[in-house]
Design an enzyme around this catalytic site. Structure first.
Site, short mmCIF file in Angstrom:
data_model
loop_
_atom_site.label_atom_id
_atom_site.label_comp_id
_atom_site.label_asym_id
_atom_site.label_seq_id
_atom_site.Cartn_x
_atom_site.Cartn_y
_atom_site.Cartn_z
N SER A 41 0.83 -1.20 0.00
CA SER A 41 0.00 0.00 0.00
C SER A 41 0.87 1.25 0.00
O SER A 41 1.63 1.47 -0.94
CB SER A 41 -0.96 -0.06 1.20
OG SER A 41 -2.01 0.85 1.06
N ASP B 1 -8.44 -5.25 -6.22
CA ASP B 1 -8.15 -4.05 -5.43
C ASP B 1 -8.93 -2.87 -5.99
O ASP B 1 -8.81 -2.54 -7.17
CB ASP B 1 -6.64 -3.76 -5.47
CG ASP B 1 -6.19 -2.80 -4.38
OD1 ASP B 1 -6.97 -1.88 -4.03
OD2 ASP B 1 -5.05 -2.94 -3.90
N HIS C 192 -7.86 -5.15 -1.62
CA HIS C 192 -6.61 -4.52 -1.20
C HIS C 192 -5.91 -5.31 -0.11
O HIS C 192 -4.68 -5.24 0.03
CB HIS C 192 -6.90 -3.10 -0.71
CG HIS C 192 -5.67 -2.33 -0.36
ND1 HIS C 192 -4.66 -2.09 -1.27
CD2 HIS C 192 -5.25 -1.75 0.81
CE1 HIS C 192 -3.69 -1.39 -0.69
NE2 HIS C 192 -4.03 -1.19 0.57
#
Length: 338
Positions: free
Chosen positions: A129, A284, A313
């Site tokens: 991330s 995602d 995600h």
């Protein structure tokens, strides 16, 4: 008990032309640096996460094996351990905390790696991330120092769609009257809970909810149990100004937004010399594989590998999907063996 150390940066001038006075970079290391200092891995933290929330990817027998590698986890500015709105003295406290970019974070991390440890070449940089955003920055800013990268579920630049998602979460937090423009006397708990609920629709995929994985895979008794227990619980204890500081860093993430590349995104990607594996998740919702495909096409040595998953995600972390993490770990081992 404090399980991390502080690297004192002194007065650190940021891209926004404001100075973090007596700036502090919190970090933790795992394993031992070898004699020729060739086994160091940098593994930056993610949005709101702290070093201990990266540890699920570290361990004996794993790719990030502390018996083989010296793993450095630097905490992002704004996460409550490194210099942040919550721990910076007035007048730069709270909502007056200056805007910090990923470029600023990585410049500070570079100083930690080179000045404290005397390392001039890393074995790998990897991250999930916002950790992936920092990974791209490391490779673009210090191409001769970074021979391998594996950013997962992240991108080299915040997309416009991603920016909009974050605007929604930010608005929910700031709508709490207790937020008081950032000068809250006590935590704006309604806003923090709302922030978590906005996030709930984005962090996991439509399929995750369709198959009721919150019940079957995560052990919650109902959807409401999951929304409160997981999503509200994830952000309820975070400091609101810290969340907003890191959110600004995320929204303004761009490896070309600096004096090296002057906004030329393709040139910044082209400057990356690292052998790279880019690992987005197929579902995602805010780092879609299409964005990484654009990046891979502009990078000299990038292999795009999409993880086929319904975890969205959270496919790569933080330790929620063992099957997807096994795929990630195998790719890390392959990359380190090259």
């Amino acid at each position: 008990m404090v399980d991390y150390r502080i690297f004192e940066l002194g007065d650190f001038v940021l891209q926004c032309r404001k100075t973090l006075r007596k700036a502090r970079l919190a970090y933790k290391t795992y394993g031992t640096l070898n004699a020729d200092k060739s086994n160091a891995i940098v593994y930056p933290t993610w949005y709101s996460g702290q070093h201990y929330e990266n540890e699920w990817l570290i361990g004996p027998g794993k790719a990030l094996d502390p018996d083989k590698y010296f793993i450095i986890i630097p905490n992002m500015f704004g996460n409550g351990l490194s210099s942040s709105p919550s721990n910076t003295p007035a007048p730069w406290n709270g909502p007056r905390f200056p805007n910090v970019t990923a470029y600023d974070n990585v410049r500070a991390q570079h100083r930690l790696v080179t000045e404290l440890f005397g390392i001039d070449k890393l074995a790998l940089v990897t991250g999930w991330s916002m950790g992936a955003l920092q990974t791209y920055h490391w490779a673009a800013m210090y191409p001769d120092m970074v021979p391998r990268i594996l950013p997962f579920q992240g991108s080299a630049k915040c997309s416009r769609h991603n920016f909009v998602f974050l605007e929604g979460a930010k608005a929910a937090l700031q709508a709490d009257a207790a937020f008081a423009d950032g000068w809250y006397a006590s935590p704006p708990t309604k806003g923090l809970r709302a922030f978590g609920r906005v996030y709930a629709g984005w962090g996991l995929s439509q399929t995750f909810y369709r198959i009721e994985a919150d019940l079957t895979h995560m052990g919650y008794a109902s959807l409401e149990d999951f929304l409160v227990g997981f999503w509200e619980g994830l952000f309820y204890t975070r400091d609101a100004n810290n969340l907003l500081a890191m959110l600004w860093t995320w929204q303004n993430g761009d490896i070309s937004a600096n004096e090296i590349f002057n906004g030329d995104f393709k040139a910044a990607l082209g400057a990356i010399k690292a052998d790279a594996i880019l690992m987005p998740a197929s579902t995602d919702l805010y780092f879609p594989p299409e964005d990484n495909a654009i990046e891979a096409a502009a990078m000299p040595k990038a292999d795009l590998r999409v993880i086929d998953t319904w975890w969205g995600h959270f496919a790569g972390g933080p330790g929620t999907s063992p099957d997807d993490i096994a795929v990630l770990d195998a790719a890390l081992k392959e990359l380190l063996a090259r």
